[in-house]
Write a protein that holds these residues in place. Structure first.
Motif, short mmCIF file in Angstrom:
data_model
loop_
_atom_site.label_atom_id
_atom_site.label_comp_id
_atom_site.label_asym_id
_atom_site.label_seq_id
_atom_site.Cartn_x
_atom_site.Cartn_y
_atom_site.Cartn_z
N TYR A 93 -8.12 -0.94 -5.28
CA TYR A 93 -9.31 -0.09 -5.41
C TYR A 93 -9.52 0.64 -4.10
N SER A 94 -10.11 1.84 -4.18
CA SER A 94 -10.36 2.64 -2.98
C SER A 94 -11.67 3.40 -3.12
N ILE A 95 -12.05 4.07 -2.04
CA ILE A 95 -13.26 4.90 -2.10
C ILE A 95 -12.94 6.22 -2.77
N HIS A 96 -11.91 6.89 -2.27
CA HIS A 96 -11.53 8.21 -2.78
C HIS A 96 -10.28 8.14 -3.65
N GLU A 97 -10.02 9.23 -4.29
CA GLU A 97 -8.80 9.40 -5.05
C GLU A 97 -7.62 9.41 -4.06
N TRP A 98 -6.41 9.46 -4.62
CA TRP A 98 -5.16 9.65 -3.87
C TRP A 98 -4.55 8.36 -3.33
N PHE A 99 -5.27 7.26 -3.36
CA PHE A 99 -4.66 6.00 -2.91
C PHE A 99 -3.76 5.45 -4.01
N SER A 100 -2.55 5.03 -3.63
CA SER A 100 -1.63 4.42 -4.59
C SER A 100 -0.95 3.22 -3.95
N TYR A 101 -0.28 2.45 -4.78
CA TYR A 101 0.43 1.27 -4.27
C TYR A 101 1.70 1.07 -5.07
N ASN A 102 2.67 0.41 -4.44
CA ASN A 102 3.90 0.06 -5.12
C ASN A 102 3.86 -1.41 -5.52
N THR A 130 0.82 -1.21 0.00
CA THR A 130 0.00 0.00 0.00
C THR A 130 0.86 1.26 0.00
N TRP A 131 0.34 2.29 -0.63
CA TRP A 131 0.91 3.62 -0.65
C TRP A 131 2.26 3.69 -1.39
N ASN A 132 2.89 4.84 -1.32
CA ASN A 132 4.13 5.07 -2.05
C ASN A 132 5.30 4.64 -1.17
N THR A 133 5.63 3.37 -1.24
CA THR A 133 6.63 2.77 -0.35
C THR A 133 7.71 2.04 -1.17
N PRO A 134 8.41 2.77 -2.03
CA PRO A 134 9.36 2.11 -2.93
C PRO A 134 10.51 1.40 -2.24
N LEU A 135 11.05 1.99 -1.18
CA LEU A 135 12.19 1.38 -0.50
C LEU A 135 11.77 0.10 0.21
N ALA A 136 10.60 0.12 0.81
CA ALA A 136 10.10 -1.07 1.50
C ALA A 136 9.89 -2.21 0.50
N VAL A 137 9.31 -1.90 -0.64
CA VAL A 137 9.08 -2.92 -1.66
C VAL A 137 10.39 -3.40 -2.27
N GLU A 138 11.31 -2.49 -2.49
CA GLU A 138 12.63 -2.87 -3.02
C GLU A 138 13.34 -3.82 -2.06
N THR A 139 13.25 -3.52 -0.77
CA THR A 139 13.88 -4.37 0.24
C THR A 139 13.29 -5.77 0.21
N ALA A 140 11.97 -5.85 0.14
CA ALA A 140 11.31 -7.16 0.08
C ALA A 140 11.68 -7.90 -1.20
N ALA A 141 11.74 -7.17 -2.31
CA ALA A 141 12.06 -7.79 -3.60
C ALA A 141 13.46 -8.38 -3.59
N LYS A 142 14.41 -7.71 -2.95
CA LYS A 142 15.79 -8.21 -2.87
C LYS A 142 15.84 -9.54 -2.13
#
Length: 337
Positions: free
Chosen positions: A308-317, A53-65
């Motif tokens: 999917y979300s109710i409002h705008e502004w939700f993003s995911y990595n 969830t959200w803009n978490t590139p470093l967290a996702v990169e860490t998991a991917a490694k």
């Protein structure tokens, strides 16, 4: 001779009756509901994969490694969530999280593996990496959930160190809030309020994790959906997984993550399942959905994803096919007048 004819006729009747019974049985089987088959891994399944969830590139990169080196999905989601727990600037996960109305930072977390095992901690003070404590609960105790002082004491017994989680910026924000002490959920626009992460490793196994400091300025003792199985997180290794973010009270009322996985079991895609789960919240009688946010992400066994979300502004990595991208989620108010 007559006796022989009688026996032959009787045998013919018996054979006929058996044939009729078999015919009826076949017809009933045709009419009975077919068994729902779970989504099966195919040679085209995408792996490894990480979505959070959200803009978490470093967290996702860490998991991917972790995954690229052959690590398990469970190790990956724990490692990824720890990145955000140590990010003091986030003010919504781990150290630096915004406190409750009494000025105490309390953390919630849960983790779930591919075997259906689950561990969670609730209302934990003074321990930064609660996602790791949740894993210890899962692996080292006969329980699935520990709360409050008991969870903190268990963490200390496992080698975790106490530290002050209230940073100066979060303290100042709390002091400013106290000037009016108005409490209402704020629709999140730029900052995330929870990190939920799902991963598929090279073996095709799925695990998930979720960690948060909860709603800012909540009542002391409040717990949302994040550490609750089926609410904030659910994993079924035969089907897929889902995780939630947003106003936990509303997620819990519909057992959202479990709902999404069950919808995928019935044949819906991750995207269709996320959309249905949001619709369940929005379409409830007297729903105040315009004043709060809920977002979901999901993945199935084949590596198909949804958000999917109710409002705008939700993003995911999303880390997929070697690329780590932040993607803006579609939202239900985009389709309503």
């Amino acid at each position: 001779m007559k006796q022989i004819n009688f026996i032959q006729k009787k045998a013919t009747i018996v054979v006929g009756l058996l044939a009729l019974v078999l015919l009826i049985a076949c017809k009933l089987e045709e009419k009975s509901p077919e068994k729902k088959e779970t989504v099966k891994t195919s040679t085209s399944a995408v792996r490894p994969l990480v979505i959070a969830t959200w803009n978490t590139p470093l967290a996702v990169e860490t998991a991917a490694k972790v995954l690229e080196k052959g690590g398990s999905a469970l190790d990956a989601v724990e490692a990824g969530c720890r990145i955000e727990e140590a990010n003091e600037k986030g003010q919504s996960v781990g150290k630096g999280g915004l406190p409750d109305r009494d000025g105490n930072v309390t953390l919630d977390a849960c983790i779930m593996d591919d075997k259906g095992n689950y561990g969670a901690v609730l209302c934990v003070k003074n321990i930064k990496h609660v996602i790791s404590v949740a894993r210890k609960v899962m692996e080292e105790t006969p329980h699935v959930m520990l709360a409050g002082e008991g969870a903190e004491q268990f963490a200390i017994s496992q080698g975790f160190e106490r530290e002050n989680l209230l940073t100066e910026p979060s303290k100042k924000a709390w002091e400013k809030w106290k000037e009016k002490s108005e409490y209402k959920p704020i629709i999140n626009i730029e900052n995330h309020d929870t990190i939920g992460m799902l991963a598929i490793d090279k073996e095709g196994n799925i695990s998930g994790a979720c960690t948060t400091s909860g709603l800012a300025y909540k009542m002391a003792g409040r717990v949302g959906d994040s550490p609750i199985i089926g609410g904030g997180l659910f994993v079924d290794n035969e089907v897929g997984a889902a995780v939630a973010t947003g106003l936990g009270e509303e997620v819990l009322k519909t057992v959202g993550s479990f709902l999404i996985v069950e919808l995928m079991r019935q044949g819906k895609s991750p995207q269709e399942a996320c959309e249905e789960a949001i619709a369940r919240i929005v379409n409830k009688p007297n729903s105040d959905f315009k004043n709060f946010q809920v977002g979901y992400i999901a993945v199935n066994k084949q590596g198909e994803t949804g958000a999917y979300s109710i409002h705008e502004w939700f993003s995911y990595n999303l880390y997929k096919n070697g690329e780590n991208k932040n993607i803006k989620s579609d939202f239900i108010l985009n389709r309503k007048e």
